[in-house]
Scaffold this active site. Structure first.
Site: not given
Length: 242
Positions: A152-154, A156-157
């Site tokens: 999820v975080y990756a 977004s980046k």
């Protein structure tokens, strides 16, 4: 090596801790006047103490109406135009996708992507008529590597890295520079949500960097001659790949 930001006005989101505070401190010490933006009023008051040119601005960027006021609020606190904007505020969601809380996913994607886009949009509208300005976005090594423990975080980046690179091609004609800094694991509060085994492994192998080291890179980016854009700096601990 020393870098000068004398007579520059800067604003930084997520500035009360981590990379944001390290960036603010570096800019202050380089001579800039800095508006520090965060939703944590107590932490802002604490970090701004002792810095004449540190100006706290309490805004919850996840509040859509408050987010709309950001640029106007910054300018009300400054004498003159905004020269530097560092979009740094972000959230982290790690672990397996099936274990992620849907509401946490929404909050993280909103802050990491939507808020950055809206803030940068408003900053560009202010800077473009002045024909100069610098925008830095805190991205992540996760934008360049499909990190299996943080999909999820990756994601977004990866999205925000695309945003920076495409927007750069729109605004350079206005004399604006926009670039991102993509650190590997940095010792900040975001790591509190890391899977414990990954955090223990990183600490044991020396695979973390300090926020102040990222701030030094940001100063380097900001102080290049105007004809040079550092579009993306990827930095990681030497031992990261062990």
């Amino acid at each position: 090596m020393s870098y000068s930001l004398q007579n520059k006005n800067a604003a930084i989101t997520g500035a009360a801790s981590g990379i944001g505070w390290a960036s603010a401190q570096a800019m202050l010490e380089a001579g800039a006047k800095v508006v520090l933006i965060d939703r944590d009023a107590a932490s802002l008051e604490r970090v701004c103490a002792g810095y004449v040119n540190a100006i706290p601005l309490v805004i919850d960027l996840l509040d859509p109406e408050a987010c709309k006021t950001l640029m106007v609020s910054i300018l009300e606190l400054l004498d003159g135009p905004l020269d530097i904007f560092h979009a740094n505020a972000g959230l982290y969601v790690g672990g397996d996708l099936v274990d992620a809380d849907p509401d946490a996913i929404d909050r993280m994607l909103n802050l990491n992507i939507n808020v950055v886009m809206k803030n940068v949009r408003d900053v560009i509208k202010h800077m473009a008529p002045n024909k100069t300005g610098d925008i830095i976005v805190t991205s992540s090594l996760a934008a360049h590597f499909p990190t299996p423990w943080e999909p999820v975080y990756a994601s977004s980046k990866w999205a925000i890295d695309c945003f920076v690179q495409t927007t750069r091609r729109q605004v350079f004609k206005h004399g604006l520079r926009i670039g991102s800094v993509s650190p590997g694991p940095v010792i900040t509060g975001l790591l509190d949500d890391w899977p414990q085994d990954k955090l223990d492994e990183a600490k044991a192998s020396g695979s973390l960097v300090e926020a102040k080291e990222i701030a030094e890179i940001i100063l380097f980016m900001l102080t290049r001659p105007r004809g040079m854009t550092i579009r993306d700096v990827v930095v990681m601990p030497t031992n990261f790949d062990l």
